[in-house]
Design an enzyme around this catalytic site. Structure first.
Site, PDB file in Angstrom:
ATOM      1  N   ASN A   1      -3.761   2.400 -14.085  1.00 27.22           N
ATOM      2  CA  ASN A   1      -2.669   1.760 -13.300  1.00 27.22           C
ATOM      3  C   ASN A   1      -1.502   2.411 -13.394  1.00 27.22           C
ATOM      4  OD1 ASN A   1      -1.435  -0.768 -11.992  1.00 27.22           O
ATOM      5  ND2 ASN A   1      -0.964  -1.399 -14.208  1.00 27.22           N
TER       6      ASN A   1
ATOM      7  N   GLY B   1       0.751  -1.206   0.055  1.00 28.42           N
ATOM      8  CA  GLY B   1      -0.013   0.120   0.016  1.00 28.42           C
ATOM      9  C   GLY B   1       0.706   1.470   0.020  1.00 28.42           C
TER      10      GLY B   1
ATOM     11  N   GLU C   1       6.768   7.990  -9.062  1.00 34.09           N
ATOM     12  CA  GLU C   1       5.543   7.597  -9.315  1.00 34.09           C
ATOM     13  C   GLU C   1       4.739   8.437  -8.133  1.00 34.09           C
ATOM     14  OE1 GLU C   1       4.836   3.516  -8.543  1.00 34.09           O
ATOM     15  OE2 GLU C   1       6.680   3.038  -9.356  1.00 34.09           O
TER      16      GLU C   1
ATOM     17  N   ASP D   1      -0.675  -4.425 -18.264  1.00 35.68           N
ATOM     18  CA  ASP D   1       0.081  -3.211 -18.623  1.00 35.68           C
ATOM     19  C   ASP D   1      -0.073  -2.866 -20.039  1.00 35.68           C
ATOM     20  OD1 ASP D   1       1.167  -3.423 -16.061  1.00 35.68           O
ATOM     21  OD2 ASP D   1       2.869  -4.744 -16.466  1.00 35.68           O
TER      22      ASP D   1
ATOM     23  N   HIS E   1       2.688   1.459 -13.445  1.00 35.74           N
ATOM     24  CA  HIS E   1       3.776   0.556 -13.878  1.00 35.74           C
ATOM     25  C   HIS E   1       5.017   1.009 -13.801  1.00 35.74           C
ATOM     26  CE1 HIS E   1       5.404  -3.317 -15.325  1.00 35.74           C
ATOM     27  NE2 HIS E   1       6.038  -2.624 -15.920  1.00 35.74           N
TER      28      HIS E   1
END
Ligand code: GRF
Length: 219
Positions: A120, A17, A192, A163, A122
């Site tokens: 998403n 998380g 990120e 992905d 990656h």
């Protein structure tokens, strides 16, 4: 632009998380134009659930091991999101408008109504070092072993392949001679933490459009 209260997101996780934690922190600082309305975990007893609960976010565990296939597992996720969405609407808030994968390690078969509404992140520059085999530390190990000089991260709309969906944002970072998979992972994750909230904010500002599998960002 709609208000943050109406920009409800469901976050789906499988593990530690860290991504969720970052989103919570950004949200507290007013840097995320979204309200985390539910966290769904595919594994029980993971740190991500604790992080969500401590932040006062409703959590649901949908254990992948209890399902025979991706379809039944995905249907349960969709059902849970729909139910939460309904509750929010009844309480005067908007529905869940975006599903955010945050370290989610399984396939979620996206129903038509949520197409281009699932994001998403990656930890590599798609289409390199991505797909079913590439998750977690394996990505950075492969990057290091191959000796590439740049890597990075990619935020994309998810589709029903790992992905694979339309790419929203990418950011490159250098790989240095004395790097290790761990130091690469740290450098990428730092990036990120900024890129994912940025993509989510662009979505809620209505700045993203998709044509022929390509994402365009309106200025
Ligand atoms: C990150 O590397 C992210 O790119 C990928 O999962 C990792 C984070 O997992 N999708 P978590 O948030 O610590 O569980």
């Amino acid at each position: 632009m709609s208000s943050i209260k109406e920009n409800n997101i469901a976050v789906i996780i499988s593990g530690t998380g860290r991504t969720l934690k970052n989103l919570i922190e950004k949200s507290k600082k007013g840097l995320l134009l979204a309200n985390i309305a539910i966290v769904i975990s595919s594994k029980k007893d993971v740190l991500g659930i604790k992080i969500a609960r401590e932040a006062g976010i409703e959590t649901v565990v949908i254990d992948r091991r209890n399902f025979d296939d991706d379809r039944s597992f995905s249907e349960q996720i969709t059902k849970t999101i729909d139910e939460q969405s309904k509750k929010l609407v009844l309480s005067g808030q908007g529905p869940i408008r975006l599903i955010v994968m945050a370290g989610f390690l399984h396939k979620y078969l996206i129903p038509k109504k949520y197409r281009l509404k699932v994001m998403n992140i990656h930890p590599a520059l798609i289409p390199s070092f991505c797909g079913k085999k590439f998750y977690g530390e394996r990505v950075h190990q492969a990057v290091w072993k191959r000796g590439v000089k740049v890597t990075g991260c990619t935020v994309h709309f998810a589709d029903n392949m790992y992905d694979h969906g339309p790419i929203i944002l990418q950011k490159a970072v250098p790989v240095f001679d004395d790097d290790t998979p761990e130091s690469i992972a740290q450098r990428v994750f730092k990036v990120e933490c900024k890129l994912y909230p940025r993509a989510i904010n662009l979505f809620f500002k209505g700045k993203l459009s998709v044509r022929n599998g390509r994402v365009f960002i309106k200025e």
